[in-house]
Design a protein around this motif. Structure first.
Motif, short mmCIF file in Angstrom:
data_model
loop_
_atom_site.label_atom_id
_atom_site.label_comp_id
_atom_site.label_asym_id
_atom_site.label_seq_id
_atom_site.Cartn_x
_atom_site.Cartn_y
_atom_site.Cartn_z
N LYS A 119 -14.84 3.16 7.78
CA LYS A 119 -15.25 4.56 7.65
C LYS A 119 -13.99 5.39 7.50
O LYS A 119 -12.90 4.96 7.85
CB LYS A 119 -16.13 5.01 8.81
CG LYS A 119 -15.55 4.92 10.17
CD LYS A 119 -16.60 5.34 11.19
CE LYS A 119 -16.11 5.13 12.60
NZ LYS A 119 -17.12 5.51 13.58
N GLY A 120 -14.16 6.59 6.94
CA GLY A 120 -13.03 7.46 6.66
C GLY A 120 -12.25 7.09 5.42
O GLY A 120 -11.27 7.74 5.07
N ARG A 121 -12.68 6.06 4.73
CA ARG A 121 -11.96 5.56 3.55
C ARG A 121 -12.00 6.57 2.41
O ARG A 121 -10.97 6.90 1.82
CB ARG A 121 -12.57 4.23 3.11
CG ARG A 121 -11.81 3.51 2.03
CD ARG A 121 -12.42 2.10 1.81
NE ARG A 121 -11.57 1.32 0.95
CZ ARG A 121 -11.68 1.29 -0.37
NH1 ARG A 121 -12.63 2.00 -0.97
NH2 ARG A 121 -10.86 0.55 -1.09
N GLU A 122 -13.18 7.06 2.09
CA GLU A 122 -13.32 8.00 0.97
C GLU A 122 -12.67 9.34 1.28
O GLU A 122 -11.99 9.92 0.43
CB GLU A 122 -14.79 8.17 0.62
CG GLU A 122 -15.41 6.92 0.03
CD GLU A 122 -16.90 7.07 -0.25
OE1 GLU A 122 -17.37 8.21 -0.39
OE2 GLU A 122 -17.57 6.03 -0.32
N ALA A 123 -12.84 9.85 2.50
CA ALA A 123 -12.27 11.14 2.87
C ALA A 123 -10.74 11.08 2.89
O ALA A 123 -10.07 12.02 2.44
CB ALA A 123 -12.79 11.58 4.24
N THR A 124 -10.17 9.97 3.38
CA THR A 124 -8.72 9.84 3.40
C THR A 124 -8.17 9.73 1.98
O THR A 124 -7.15 10.33 1.65
CB THR A 124 -8.29 8.64 4.25
OG1 THR A 124 -8.83 8.80 5.57
CG2 THR A 124 -6.78 8.52 4.34
N GLN A 157 -10.46 3.88 8.83
CA GLN A 157 -10.63 2.88 9.88
C GLN A 157 -11.31 1.62 9.37
O GLN A 157 -12.31 1.70 8.65
CB GLN A 157 -11.51 3.43 11.00
CG GLN A 157 -10.99 4.68 11.65
CD GLN A 157 -12.02 5.25 12.62
OE1 GLN A 157 -12.68 4.52 13.34
NE2 GLN A 157 -12.17 6.57 12.61
N TYR A 158 -10.76 0.48 9.79
CA TYR A 158 -11.35 -0.83 9.47
C TYR A 158 -11.57 -1.54 10.80
O TYR A 158 -10.66 -1.66 11.61
CB TYR A 158 -10.42 -1.64 8.57
CG TYR A 158 -10.23 -0.94 7.25
CD1 TYR A 158 -11.13 -1.14 6.21
CD2 TYR A 158 -9.22 -0.01 7.07
CE1 TYR A 158 -10.99 -0.44 5.02
CE2 TYR A 158 -9.07 0.69 5.88
CZ TYR A 158 -9.97 0.46 4.86
OH TYR A 158 -9.84 1.15 3.69
N THR A 159 -12.81 -2.00 11.01
CA THR A 159 -13.15 -2.68 12.25
C THR A 159 -13.71 -4.06 11.93
O THR A 159 -14.59 -4.20 11.07
CB THR A 159 -14.20 -1.87 13.05
OG1 THR A 159 -13.65 -0.58 13.32
CG2 THR A 159 -14.56 -2.57 14.35
N PHE A 160 -13.16 -5.06 12.62
CA PHE A 160 -13.62 -6.44 12.48
C PHE A 160 -14.33 -6.80 13.78
O PHE A 160 -13.70 -6.83 14.84
CB PHE A 160 -12.44 -7.38 12.24
CG PHE A 160 -11.74 -7.12 10.95
CD1 PHE A 160 -12.12 -7.79 9.80
CD2 PHE A 160 -10.71 -6.19 10.88
CE1 PHE A 160 -11.48 -7.53 8.59
CE2 PHE A 160 -10.07 -5.94 9.68
CZ PHE A 160 -10.46 -6.61 8.54
N ASP A 161 -15.63 -7.04 13.71
CA ASP A 161 -16.41 -7.52 14.84
C ASP A 161 -16.60 -9.01 14.64
O ASP A 161 -17.25 -9.44 13.67
CB ASP A 161 -17.75 -6.80 14.93
CG ASP A 161 -17.59 -5.39 15.44
OD1 ASP A 161 -16.99 -5.21 16.52
OD2 ASP A 161 -18.04 -4.45 14.76
N LEU A 162 -16.00 -9.81 15.53
CA LEU A 162 -15.98 -11.27 15.38
C LEU A 162 -16.59 -11.94 16.60
O LEU A 162 -16.57 -11.38 17.70
CB LEU A 162 -14.53 -11.76 15.24
CG LEU A 162 -13.69 -11.13 14.13
CD1 LEU A 162 -12.24 -11.60 14.23
CD2 LEU A 162 -14.26 -11.45 12.77
#
Length: 176
Positions: A119-124, A157-162
């Motif tokens: 998230k926040g990728r396009e806005a950044t 932000q990039y989140t990896f849920d593993l």
């Protein structure tokens, strides 16, 4: 569904790339880098390549390890399934030119499945492009442009849920 461990760090993308990989892994594959251009995050088993929305503003990378599979958060801009093998139990978050941004010890070596969300990728990216436009129009120097990037109102932000799925397969003994 308890969270076992988490790690968050900031990384500066280089050529719009940040990587997450096992500390003993060799170079990532060109195929994973190419796939990340369309999927945002792609892997080759030992590496995960993140294609950021812009090349210069720090991004946040979070790795969370759970005891059971998780659903992607509903507020994510995007999500892809991932799988990562770590024979050492230690992951590196790498800024390609700038070196490691962080390391994380997994609860145990092995294969982890999960998903990557962002998230926040396009806005950044939009903020970055606006800064580049203003820099050209107003003849900003590198210092002024860098200051503008550090004042970005959003965080990419990039989140990896593993979660752990199995032990690593033993490698063949090439010396035998």
């Amino acid at each position: 569904m308890p969270l076992i461990t988490t790690c968050t760090t900031h990384a500066r993308p280089d050529r719009r790339l940040v990587e997450v990989y096992d500390s003993d892994a060799y170079l990532g594959s060109d195929e994973a880098w190419e796939r990340s251009r369309t999927q945002v995050v792609a892997g080759d088993g030992y590496h995960l390549s993140i294609q950021t929305g812009q090349p210069d503003i720090d991004v946040q990378v979070t790795i969370r390890v759970w005891d059971t599979p998780q659903q992607p958060p509903e507020d994510a801009e995007g999500a892809v399934p991932v799988s990562l093998e770590s024979e050492t139990g230690q992951l590196v978050i790498m800024q390609l030119t700038f070196g490691p941004a962080g390391e994380m010890n997994l609860p145990r070596p092995g294969v982890y499945d999960g998903h990557a969300t962002w998230k926040g990728r396009e806005a950044t990216a939009a903020y970055y492009n606006t800064c580049i436009k203003h820099a050209a129009e107003r003849q900003w120097d590198a210092e002024r442009l860098g200051a503008a990037w550090r004042q970005c109102p959003t965080t990419e932000q990039y989140t990896f849920d593993l979660w752990f799925v199995r032990e690593s397969e033993p490698e063949d003994d090439w010396d035998a």
